[in-house]
Design a protein around this motif. Structure first.
Motif, PDB file in Angstrom:
ATOM      1  N   PRO A 104       0.809  -1.232   0.000  1.00 58.85           N
ATOM      2  CA  PRO A 104       0.000   0.000   0.000  1.00 58.85           C
ATOM      3  C   PRO A 104       0.840   1.278   0.000  1.00 58.85           C
ATOM      4  O   PRO A 104       0.397   2.307  -0.516  1.00 58.85           O
ATOM      5  CB  PRO A 104      -0.818  -0.126   1.298  1.00 58.85           C
ATOM      6  CG  PRO A 104      -0.872  -1.577   1.581  1.00 58.85           C
ATOM      7  CD  PRO A 104       0.459  -2.110   1.135  1.00 58.85           C
ATOM      8  N   GLU A 107       2.239   1.654  -3.598  1.00 60.79           N
ATOM      9  CA  GLU A 107       1.149   2.042  -4.507  1.00 60.79           C
ATOM     10  C   GLU A 107       0.626   3.445  -4.228  1.00 60.79           C
ATOM     11  O   GLU A 107      -0.268   3.929  -4.935  1.00 60.79           O
ATOM     12  CB  GLU A 107       0.010   1.030  -4.392  1.00 60.79           C
ATOM     13  CG  GLU A 107       0.401  -0.367  -4.890  1.00 60.79           C
ATOM     14  CD  GLU A 107      -0.573  -1.439  -4.440  1.00 60.79           C
ATOM     15  OE1 GLU A 107      -1.593  -1.077  -3.775  1.00 60.79           O
ATOM     16  OE2 GLU A 107      -0.324  -2.623  -4.719  1.00 60.79           O
ATOM     17  N   GLY A 108       1.146   4.111  -3.211  1.00 60.37           N
ATOM     18  CA  GLY A 108       0.744   5.476  -2.904  1.00 60.37           C
ATOM     19  C   GLY A 108      -0.576   5.601  -2.176  1.00 60.37           C
ATOM     20  O   GLY A 108      -1.147   6.691  -2.103  1.00 60.37           O
ATOM     21  N   LYS A 109      -1.072   4.516  -1.603  1.00 62.58           N
ATOM     22  CA  LYS A 109      -2.357   4.537  -0.914  1.00 62.58           C
ATOM     23  C   LYS A 109      -2.247   5.056   0.517  1.00 62.58           C
ATOM     24  O   LYS A 109      -3.241   5.495   1.102  1.00 62.58           O
ATOM     25  CB  LYS A 109      -2.959   3.126  -0.897  1.00 62.58           C
ATOM     26  CG  LYS A 109      -3.291   2.581  -2.277  1.00 62.58           C
ATOM     27  CD  LYS A 109      -3.832   1.159  -2.173  1.00 62.58           C
ATOM     28  CE  LYS A 109      -4.173   0.606  -3.544  1.00 62.58           C
ATOM     29  NZ  LYS A 109      -4.642  -0.808  -3.457  1.00 62.58           N
ATOM     30  N   THR A 110      -1.060   4.968   1.097  1.00 57.34           N
ATOM     31  CA  THR A 110      -0.870   5.366   2.482  1.00 57.34           C
ATOM     32  C   THR A 110       0.608   5.603   2.737  1.00 57.34           C
ATOM     33  O   THR A 110       1.460   5.228   1.920  1.00 57.34           O
ATOM     34  CB  THR A 110      -1.386   4.268   3.451  1.00 57.34           C
ATOM     35  OG1 THR A 110      -1.339   4.760   4.790  1.00 57.34           O
ATOM     36  CG2 THR A 110      -0.569   3.001   3.350  1.00 57.34           C
ATOM     37  N   ASN A 111       0.910   6.211   3.873  1.00 53.03           N
ATOM     38  CA  ASN A 111       2.296   6.370   4.309  1.00 53.03           C
ATOM     39  C   ASN A 111       2.664   5.409   5.429  1.00 53.03           C
ATOM     40  O   ASN A 111       3.834   5.307   5.795  1.00 53.03           O
ATOM     41  CB  ASN A 111       2.528   7.802   4.802  1.00 53.03           C
ATOM     42  CG  ASN A 111       2.396   8.817   3.688  1.00 53.03           C
ATOM     43  OD1 ASN A 111       2.760   8.573   2.542  1.00 53.03           O
ATOM     44  ND2 ASN A 111       1.850   9.985   4.027  1.00 53.03           N
ATOM     45  N   LYS A 189      -3.004   7.769   7.830  1.00 53.40           N
ATOM     46  CA  LYS A 189      -3.948   6.652   7.757  1.00 53.40           C
ATOM     47  C   LYS A 189      -3.158   5.350   7.773  1.00 53.40           C
ATOM     48  O   LYS A 189      -2.206   5.188   7.016  1.00 53.40           O
ATOM     49  CB  LYS A 189      -4.766   6.751   6.466  1.00 53.40           C
ATOM     50  CG  LYS A 189      -5.702   5.570   6.224  1.00 53.40           C
ATOM     51  CD  LYS A 189      -6.487   5.768   4.929  1.00 53.40           C
ATOM     52  CE  LYS A 189      -5.583   5.738   3.702  1.00 53.40           C
ATOM     53  NZ  LYS A 189      -6.337   5.750   2.435  1.00 53.40           N
ATOM     54  N   ILE A 191      -3.121   1.519   6.881  1.00 56.25           N
ATOM     55  CA  ILE A 191      -3.764   0.455   6.110  1.00 56.25           C
ATOM     56  C   ILE A 191      -3.200  -0.880   6.578  1.00 56.25           C
ATOM     57  O   ILE A 191      -1.980  -1.052   6.673  1.00 56.25           O
ATOM     58  CB  ILE A 191      -3.546   0.646   4.598  1.00 56.25           C
ATOM     59  CG1 ILE A 191      -4.342   1.855   4.101  1.00 56.25           C
ATOM     60  CG2 ILE A 191      -3.949  -0.618   3.836  1.00 56.25           C
ATOM     61  CD1 ILE A 191      -4.238   2.093   2.605  1.00 56.25           C
ATOM     62  N   THR A 193      -2.913  -5.149   6.210  1.00 56.24           N
ATOM     63  CA  THR A 193      -2.993  -6.272   5.281  1.00 56.24           C
ATOM     64  C   THR A 193      -2.843  -7.568   6.079  1.00 56.24           C
ATOM     65  O   THR A 193      -2.176  -7.593   7.118  1.00 56.24           O
ATOM     66  CB  THR A 193      -1.897  -6.208   4.202  1.00 56.24           C
ATOM     67  OG1 THR A 193      -0.612  -6.114   4.847  1.00 56.24           O
ATOM     68  CG2 THR A 193      -2.084  -5.009   3.303  1.00 56.24           C
TER      69      THR A 193
END
Length: 227
Positions: A104, A107-111, A189, A191, A193
């Motif tokens: 994630p 993929e640039g969805k979160t830091n 945020k 994320i 997995t």
């Protein structure tokens, strides 16, 4: 993107070679291993002396035992990657999950990305430990208005600029609640997995105990209001 893997180590002579072999087999080619020995007394240091010669590896030694959190803070001083992840020096966690945990962020969805044992599979976890983990996750949800399922997971990954911007004060296992509280207060945020987890016993070398649970609760409460 370069990946920095920080591995805090204390008395893991029986497992550290296997862990390092599996980490190297699982992670992207562009990586560095930062091994921080927290004053081991069981022969671990003799093994790590050989690791010093490997080009993907940095080995740092503590002269006194300071704790996991202090070892992670030491490791961060040497991390040069774009992403940083923590790997335990035992076989409770499967390094093959690392690419999934950091995906994630790539993929640039979160830091900030965590591996959740409770979204994946958990083996041999004692009931008190399970209950303690659920309470800590619930506390994060209540205190920080951000739902996570596994606050105490060892697999925590960060964009380097985010983790380097946080002033950590932890010495022992309070790294987990402190860093969780501080990234959420920064507005990040998390994320999660799914990962796999196979718990070991105190006889097998597990080090965290009930006092650390009390400390974790206090740490979450403290950093909800204190920077």
């Amino acid at each position: 993107m370069k990946l920095s893997i920080i591995i805090p180590i204390y008395n893991e002579a029986a497992l550290i070679e296997t862990v390092l072999e599996r980490v190297r087999a699982a992670v992207p080619a562009d990586h560095e291993l930062i091994l921080v020995d927290d004053c081991s007394r069981d022969g671990t240091r003799d093994i790590l002396k050989l690791e010093e010669k490997k080009p993907d590896t940095i080995v740092v030694y503590h002269d006194v035992n300071k704790g996991k959190g202090a070892a992670i803070r030491t490791g961060l001083k040497h991390a040069t990657g774009d992403i940083v992840i923590v790997q335990d020096a035992d076989m409770e966690y499967d390094p093959r999950d690392i690419p999934r945990v950091i995906a994630p962020i790539i993929e640039g969805k979160t830091n900030v990305a965590y591996g959740s044992r409770f979204w994946g599979s958990v083996e041999k976890m004692a009931l008190p430990n399970y209950v303690a983990n659920q309470i800590l996750a619930w506390l994060v949800t209540i205190l920080f208005f951000h739902r996570i399922t596994d606050e105490a997971t060892a697999y925590k990954a960060f964009r380097a600029d985010v983790i380097h911007s946080i002033e950590l004060k932890c010495n022992r296992f309070e790294f987990c609640p402190e860093v969780t509280a501080k990234v959420l207060r920064k507005g990040e945020k998390i994320i999660e997995t799914p990962i796999t987890f196979s718990a070991r016993t105190f006889e097998q070398g597990k080090k965290i105990g009930w006092r650390d649970f009390i400390t974790a609760v206090w740490t979450l409460l403290k950093y909800r209001f204190v920077k």
